[in-house]
Design a protein around this motif. Structure first.
Motif, PDB file in Angstrom:
ATOM      1  N   GLU A   1       0.848  -1.186   0.000  1.00 27.62           N
ATOM      2  CA  GLU A   1       0.000   0.000   0.000  1.00 27.62           C
ATOM      3  C   GLU A   1       0.886   1.240   0.000  1.00 27.62           C
ATOM      4  O   GLU A   1       1.622   1.503   0.948  1.00 27.62           O
ATOM      5  CB  GLU A   1      -0.912   0.006   1.222  1.00 27.62           C
ATOM      6  N   LEU A   2       0.832   2.012  -1.083  1.00 25.31           N
ATOM      7  CA  LEU A   2       1.670   3.185  -1.229  1.00 25.31           C
ATOM      8  C   LEU A   2       1.043   4.429  -0.614  1.00 25.31           C
ATOM      9  O   LEU A   2       1.763   5.339  -0.196  1.00 25.31           O
ATOM     10  CB  LEU A   2       1.955   3.437  -2.714  1.00 25.31           C
ATOM     11  N   MET A   3      -0.288   4.475  -0.580  1.00 20.08           N
ATOM     12  CA  MET A   3      -0.962   5.647  -0.041  1.00 20.08           C
ATOM     13  C   MET A   3      -2.359   5.253   0.396  1.00 20.08           C
ATOM     14  O   MET A   3      -3.012   4.434  -0.247  1.00 20.08           O
ATOM     15  CB  MET A   3      -1.031   6.753  -1.089  1.00 20.08           C
ATOM     16  N   SER A   4      -2.800   5.809   1.493  1.00 16.76           N
ATOM     17  CA  SER A   4      -4.199   5.683   1.907  1.00 16.76           C
ATOM     18  C   SER A   4      -4.627   6.995   2.545  1.00 16.76           C
ATOM     19  O   SER A   4      -3.852   7.621   3.275  1.00 16.76           O
ATOM     20  CB  SER A   4      -4.398   4.529   2.888  1.00 16.76           C
ATOM     21  N   ALA A   5      -5.847   7.413   2.255  1.00 10.29           N
ATOM     22  CA  ALA A   5      -6.382   8.665   2.791  1.00 10.29           C
ATOM     23  C   ALA A   5      -7.852   8.467   3.119  1.00 10.29           C
ATOM     24  O   ALA A   5      -8.585   7.854   2.337  1.00 10.29           O
ATOM     25  CB  ALA A   5      -6.207   9.809   1.793  1.00 10.29           C
TER      26      ALA A   5
ATOM     27  N   ASP B   1      10.853   4.598  -1.055  1.00 14.06           N
ATOM     28  CA  ASP B   1      11.091   3.411  -0.244  1.00 14.06           C
ATOM     29  C   ASP B   1      11.603   3.766   1.142  1.00 14.06           C
ATOM     30  O   ASP B   1      11.391   3.028   2.094  1.00 14.06           O
ATOM     31  CB  ASP B   1      12.095   2.478  -0.936  1.00 14.06           C
ATOM     32  N   ASN B   2      12.294   4.882   1.279  1.00 18.32           N
ATOM     33  CA  ASN B   2      12.893   5.235   2.562  1.00 18.32           C
ATOM     34  C   ASN B   2      12.310   6.506   3.162  1.00 18.32           C
ATOM     35  O   ASN B   2      12.901   7.097   4.061  1.00 18.32           O
ATOM     36  CB  ASN B   2      14.407   5.404   2.406  1.00 18.32           C
ATOM     37  N   LEU B   3      11.183   6.970   2.648  1.00 18.52           N
ATOM     38  CA  LEU B   3      10.591   8.222   3.114  1.00 18.52           C
ATOM     39  C   LEU B   3       9.077   8.056   3.215  1.00 18.52           C
ATOM     40  O   LEU B   3       8.413   7.731   2.231  1.00 18.52           O
ATOM     41  CB  LEU B   3      10.928   9.351   2.132  1.00 18.52           C
ATOM     42  N   ASN B   4       8.526   8.218   4.424  1.00 15.04           N
ATOM     43  CA  ASN B   4       7.082   8.092   4.596  1.00 15.04           C
ATOM     44  C   ASN B   4       6.560   9.179   5.525  1.00 15.04           C
ATOM     45  O   ASN B   4       7.304   9.746   6.330  1.00 15.04           O
ATOM     46  CB  ASN B   4       6.703   6.697   5.110  1.00 15.04           C
ATOM     47  N   PHE B   5       5.261   9.402   5.408  1.00 14.87           N
ATOM     48  CA  PHE B   5       4.620  10.511   6.117  1.00 14.87           C
ATOM     49  C   PHE B   5       3.224  10.071   6.539  1.00 14.87           C
ATOM     50  O   PHE B   5       2.456   9.525   5.737  1.00 14.87           O
ATOM     51  CB  PHE B   5       4.547  11.731   5.204  1.00 14.87           C
ATOM     52  N   ASP B   6       2.902  10.272   7.822  1.00 21.88           N
ATOM     53  CA  ASP B   6       1.578   9.965   8.374  1.00 21.88           C
ATOM     54  C   ASP B   6       1.031  11.209   9.051  1.00 21.88           C
ATOM     55  O   ASP B   6       1.775  11.942   9.723  1.00 21.88           O
ATOM     56  CB  ASP B   6       1.642   8.846   9.415  1.00 21.88           C
ATOM     57  N   ILE B   7      -0.277  11.416   8.914  1.00 22.58           N
ATOM     58  CA  ILE B   7      -0.911  12.538   9.602  1.00 22.58           C
ATOM     59  C   ILE B   7      -2.340  12.173   9.956  1.00 22.58           C
ATOM     60  O   ILE B   7      -3.038  11.497   9.198  1.00 22.58           O
ATOM     61  CB  ILE B   7      -0.886  13.828   8.739  1.00 22.58           C
ATOM     62  N   GLY B   8      -2.760  12.564  11.148  1.00 20.84           N
ATOM     63  CA  GLY B   8      -4.142  12.460  11.574  1.00 20.84           C
ATOM     64  C   GLY B   8      -4.603  13.817  12.068  1.00 20.84           C
ATOM     65  O   GLY B   8      -3.876  14.483  12.835  1.00 20.84           O
TER      66      GLY B   8
ATOM     67  N   PHE C   1       6.913  12.152  10.372  1.00 23.10           N
ATOM     68  CA  PHE C   1       7.715  12.074   9.158  1.00 23.10           C
ATOM     69  C   PHE C   1       8.952  11.255   9.474  1.00 23.10           C
ATOM     70  O   PHE C   1       9.631  11.494  10.479  1.00 23.10           O
ATOM     71  CB  PHE C   1       8.094  13.485   8.703  1.00 23.10           C
ATOM     72  N   GLN C   2       9.243  10.253   8.639  1.00 22.49           N
ATOM     73  CA  GLN C   2      10.449   9.437   8.848  1.00 22.49           C
ATOM     74  C   GLN C   2      11.244   9.331   7.556  1.00 22.49           C
ATOM     75  O   GLN C   2      10.695   9.007   6.500  1.00 22.49           O
ATOM     76  CB  GLN C   2      10.114   8.031   9.337  1.00 22.49           C
ATOM     77  N   TYR C   3      12.533   9.603   7.664  1.00 25.38           N
ATOM     78  CA  TYR C   3      13.476   9.418   6.561  1.00 25.38           C
ATOM     79  C   TYR C   3      14.493   8.385   7.010  1.00 25.38           C
ATOM     80  O   TYR C   3      15.197   8.574   8.006  1.00 25.38           O
ATOM     81  CB  TYR C   3      14.155  10.736   6.223  1.00 25.38           C
ATOM     82  N   ARG C   4      14.570   7.262   6.263  1.00 22.71           N
ATOM     83  CA  ARG C   4      15.431   6.162   6.669  1.00 22.71           C
ATOM     84  C   ARG C   4      16.105   5.550   5.439  1.00 22.71           C
ATOM     85  O   ARG C   4      15.695   4.495   4.956  1.00 22.71           O
ATOM     86  CB  ARG C   4      14.644   5.092   7.427  1.00 22.71           C
ATOM     87  N   PRO C   5      17.159   6.184   4.932  1.00 19.76           N
ATOM     88  CA  PRO C   5      17.830   5.637   3.750  1.00 19.76           C
ATOM     89  C   PRO C   5      18.698   4.426   4.048  1.00 19.76           C
ATOM     90  O   PRO C   5      19.081   3.703   3.129  1.00 19.76           O
ATOM     91  CB  PRO C   5      18.684   6.812   3.272  1.00 19.76           C
ATOM     92  N   ALA C   6      19.049   4.187   5.328  1.00 25.64           N
ATOM     93  CA  ALA C   6      19.864   3.035   5.702  1.00 25.64           C
ATOM     94  C   ALA C   6      19.555   2.696   7.155  1.00 25.64           C
ATOM     95  O   ALA C   6      18.919   3.473   7.870  1.00 25.64           O
ATOM     96  CB  ALA C   6      21.353   3.327   5.514  1.00 25.64           C
ATOM     97  N   SER C   7      20.015   1.510   7.584  1.00 24.50           N
ATOM     98  CA  SER C   7      19.718   1.081   8.947  1.00 24.50           C
ATOM     99  C   SER C   7      20.346   1.993   9.990  1.00 24.50           C
ATOM    100  O   SER C   7      19.827   2.109  11.107  1.00 24.50           O
ATOM    101  CB  SER C   7      20.203  -0.354   9.158  1.00 24.50           C
ATOM    102  N   ASN C   8      21.448   2.660   9.665  1.00 18.19           N
ATOM    103  CA  ASN C   8      22.087   3.580  10.605  1.00 18.19           C
ATOM    104  C   ASN C   8      21.881   5.041  10.218  1.00 18.19           C
ATOM    105  O   ASN C   8      22.626   5.923  10.661  1.00 18.19           O
ATOM    106  CB  ASN C   8      23.583   3.271  10.701  1.00 18.19           C
ATOM    107  N   LYS C   9      20.864   5.294   9.391  1.00 19.02           N
ATOM    108  CA  LYS C   9      20.493   6.658   9.022  1.00 19.02           C
ATOM    109  C   LYS C   9      18.982   6.818   9.207  1.00 19.02           C
ATOM    110  O   LYS C   9      18.200   6.356   8.388  1.00 19.02           O
ATOM    111  CB  LYS C   9      20.879   6.960   7.578  1.00 19.02           C
ATOM    112  N   ILE C  10      18.596   7.441  10.298  1.00 18.97           N
ATOM    113  CA  ILE C  10      17.177   7.598  10.629  1.00 18.97           C
ATOM    114  C   ILE C  10      16.947   9.009  11.144  1.00 18.97           C
ATOM    115  O   ILE C  10      17.670   9.484  12.025  1.00 18.97           O
ATOM    116  CB  ILE C  10      16.724   6.587  11.705  1.00 18.97           C
ATOM    117  N   ILE C  11      15.935   9.664  10.604  1.00 17.02           N
ATOM    118  CA  ILE C  11      15.472  10.953  11.130  1.00 17.02           C
ATOM    119  C   ILE C  11      13.959  10.866  11.282  1.00 17.02           C
ATOM    120  O   ILE C  11      13.245  10.565  10.318  1.00 17.02           O
ATOM    121  CB  ILE C  11      15.846  12.124  10.207  1.00 17.02           C
TER     122      ILE C  11
END
Length: 735
Positions: free
Chosen positions: A552-556, A594-601, A617-627
């Motif tokens: 699932e790429l997007m749900s609203a 693949d490494n960038l997702n966004f959720d809002i309620g 908001f999460q940015y995770r391009p690698a296992s040791n790179k997370i914001i």
């Protein structure tokens, strides 16, 4: 002393060719033994008949029993299946049935390799001995040396002058040395003498004697100590001891010394029965130096599953005082606990029936909660439900019932009985559904401690009618690689008005609005109040799905309830505000890449603005790179911003941290910053933390240092647990 004793158990697995899966470390170069010029025996000769032992000398292959000579040279290979032993020279004694190898002796199987100066194979006694050997465990990434290896006729493994590490050759950041090790295969026990652990050349651990398991079986012993400290408790040291009482009973005893408070003892016992399991936990501080009093925590959990479908569960917790978690708990979540649950349940589930009996009480540890506001005891509560789908006339029949006794030392108490039979007619076709339903809800009370002249046996009866409808549209997009859906849904509910002000409030609340609550028939949670309503709940959901992966790429979703008549039933403290609609509620989940997702309620009204909002908001391009960026808002209550991260700053170095800030109070709730270092065979974490540790806002601080020796254990504080709780996506990748 070593948490899982993986060092010693690996020796046994090496010779049985059953090394368990172990983590590989991407930062490590491939471990290799000293190059003998032979290369891999397996790659040179391959595997032969798994049931035949044979020699290969140059171009000649001979069965062991058919060899006409006793001296061989020019490269000798002993092969049995995927197990091979090779050497420059070999001699075979047919009388003693002993084979001696010398010169570049090498043993290989799919899991391990050994290089030695010499080796002897005694087939009559099944004795194997290597001299001056190096070993490599292929899957675990561990290597070592021993002046001698021997497997005797009983299958026991004897090693002398042993060295072990998971570090690459020439990079022995940590190493374990032992004078001798004996592994008893039959008993599943190993014994080592004069065990020393060194890190960067500095001795950090020594024990003259160590007994340990060499199989998956548990064994009593000292576990890894933990050190740390906080400003409220001072420096602390914990030294847990694991006691393997029997195959289905064990216990962990943990002395914990806090310099500011004294010596605390913790005991956790676990048991596993034929049809159930449980655990008990006790922490006891006989004398708190700061409070000049004893303090304790008791906890007990038990569950049983019977063959006839019945289950039991027991959950009990109690503390000595209201500040226990604040002083000794060590986290904001623990210090914010206001009630401790004590309950026992007995339940039953079958194809059509479910039954639950509950006895429940609470220990209220927040002294700010007045007795009139404390929760009721349920002594007991009995719930019986039934469901019969697709029965007579194509109807779904249901029955919900409850009998509960609410007890408290102050205020109205008594019994409540509720019965709610219902029917529905589900009609489902491809792309749409419609479900009309009808239910009758009846509630009867038997009350005590009521004001004079007040009805002690009030009751209420209500019919509830509903009509649930929905559609499902689909279409292919983006060259047939995506599916987009549109799913509108409408629920109509009609409940007539009944005056309920004379009914008590035992356990009923007005919950937050969400997508589940939007499509419920009663806006209250609990049955002391059932709202009158003539409403239409409307919502629509759209999704985009990848056709190849099903991801699932997007749900609203967006929805709202419209009220066709005034809602006249309210809780005693709820403001009466006539409304013709509920707030809008919306949720959006978006996988940007693949490494960038966004959720809002988000929840908002036409006139009052935003009621509640959450975004992540999460940015995770690698296992040791997370914001991670997060925001939470609740009108009149809270407004928080939260930033967490794990990010490399130098080779092998990561910067980790969290900053949780209350925008409403202009105050930092929690912050920690740390550095991680990860190499091939060891890692280290240093984390400094400040956080609110009490309900009145008192702050605490701590510094944690954790050393991880990969393939063995960790020493120091449980810094990884703090990072896992505080940083979304952080995992224990280092040990």
């Amino acid at each position: 002393m070593l948490r899982h004793y993986s060092l010693i158990s690996s020796f046994f697995f090496l010779f049985t060719a059953s090394v368990t899966e172990a983590q590989t470390y991407e930062r490590c170069p491939a471990l290799q033994l000293t190059d003998t010029g032979q290369g891999s025996l397996l790659s040179r000769f391959g595997s032969g008949d798994p049931d035949v032992i044979e020699f290969q000398v140059g171009e000649v292959v001979a069965q062991l029993g058919d060899l006409p000579i006793t001296q061989m040279s020019g490269g000798v290979l002993l092969r049995r299946g995927n197990r091979l032993a090779g050497a420059d020279l070999a001699s075979y004694d047919p009388v003693q049935q002993k084979l001696s190898l010398s010169g570049n002796v090498r043993y290989e199987d799919t899991n391990a390799a050994i290089i030695g100066n010499a080796a002897e194979f005694e087939y009559a006694t099944n004795r194997i001995r290597f001299g001056g050997a190096e070993f490599l465990l292929g899957r675990s990434g561990a290597r070592g040396t021993a002046s001698s290896f021997e497997i005797n006729e009983d299958g026991d493994l004897l090693l002398t002058e042993v060295g072990y590490s998971t570090c690459a050759v020439g990079s022995e950041a940590w190493i374990i040395l032992a004078d001798d090790i004996t592994l008893d295969v039959e008993e599943g026990v190993g014994v080592a003498h004069d065990v020393k652990l060194s890190f960067k050349g500095l001795p950090i651990l020594y024990t003259p004697y160590l007994s340990f398991p060499i199989t998956e079986a548990r064994k009593s012993g000292i576990l890894t100590p933990e050190v740390g400290g906080t400003s409220r408790g001072g420096n602390e040291l914990s030294l847990p001891y694991y006691w393997n009482i029997s195959s289905n009973y064990d216990a962990t005893l943990t002395p914990r010394y806090l310099t500011e408070r004294g010596l605390q003892m913790g005991v956790e016992g676990r048991y596993l029965l034929q049809n159930g399991s449980g655990k008990a936990f006790i922490e006891y501080l006989p004398h708190d130096n700061k409070l000049d009093d004893e303090r304790y925590l008791l906890s007990f959990e038990h569950s049983t599953i019977f063959k006839n479908g019945w289950r039991t569960n027991i959950d009990f917790r109690q503390v000595s005082d209201a500040q226990y978690f604040e002083d000794l708990g060590g986290s904001l979540s623990a210090s914010s606990i206001t009630h401790l649950n004590r309950s026992a349940t007995l339940d039953y589930y079958s194809d059509h029936w479910s039954i639950m009996a509950l006895f429940q009480d609470y220990q209220t540890i927040d002294q700010a909660i007045m007795p009139i506001d404390q929760p009721y005891q349920r002594l007991p509560q009995v719930l019986v439900s039934g469901f019969w789908p697709n029965s007579a006339l194509g109807l779904d029949y249901s029955l919900d019932s409850e009998l509960v006794n609410f007890y408290r030392d102050i205020g109205t108490t008594g019994w409540r009985f509720n019965l709610a039979p219902g029917i529905k007619l589900p009609i489902e076709k491809p792309g749409w559904f419609i479900t009309p339903g009808l239910k009758v809800d009846y509630t009867q009370y038997d009350l005590k401690n009521r004001l004079p002249g007040t009805d002690t046996e009030p009751h209420r009866a209500l019919p509830i009618a509903s009509l649930d409808m929905g559609l499902n549209f689909e279409r292919l997009t983006a060259k047939n690689t995506r599916i987009q859906t549109i799913e509108p849904r409408i629920l109509y509910v009609h409940v007539p008005f009944r005056d309920q002000d004379h009914l008590p409030i035992f356990d009923t609340i007005f919950p937050d609005l969400n997508l589940v609550q939007l499509y419920r028939e009663n806006r209250f949670l609990g049955i002391d109040r059932i709202n009158n309503t003539d409403q239409i709940s409307m919502g629509v959901t759209t999704r985009i799905v990848d056709t190849s992966s099903g991801r699932e790429l997007m749900s609203a979703t967006i929805g709202q309830a419209r009220y066709l008549s005034d809602q006249r039933v309210h809780l005693p403290d709820e403001p009466v505000t006539p409304r013709d609609s509920s707030d809008y509620i919306a949720e959006l989940r978006f996988l940007i890449y693949d490494n960038l997702n966004f959720d809002i309620g988000h929840q908002w009204s036409d006139s009052g603005g935003t009621t509640r909002s959450e975004a992540r908001f999460q940015y995770r391009p690698a296992s040791n790179k997370i914001i991670n960026l997060a925001y939470r808002f609740r009108r009149g209550s809270l407004e928080h911003g939260d930033i967490t991260w794990v990010w490399p700053i130098l080779t092998n170095w990561n910067f980790v941290g969290r900053y949780n800030f209350s925008l409403r109070d202009n105050k930092v709730l929690e912050q920690f910053y740390g550095l991680e270092y990860e190499s091939c065979c060891w890692a280290m974490r240093l984390v400094g933390r400040k956080y609110i540790s009490t309900r009145d806002g008192t702050r605490d601080s701590s510094i944690g240092l954790q050393l991880i020796l990969k393939g063995m254990s960790s020493i120091g504080t449980g810094a990884d647990q703090l990072l896992e709780r505080g940083i979304l996506g952080y995992g224990r990748n280092l040990n």
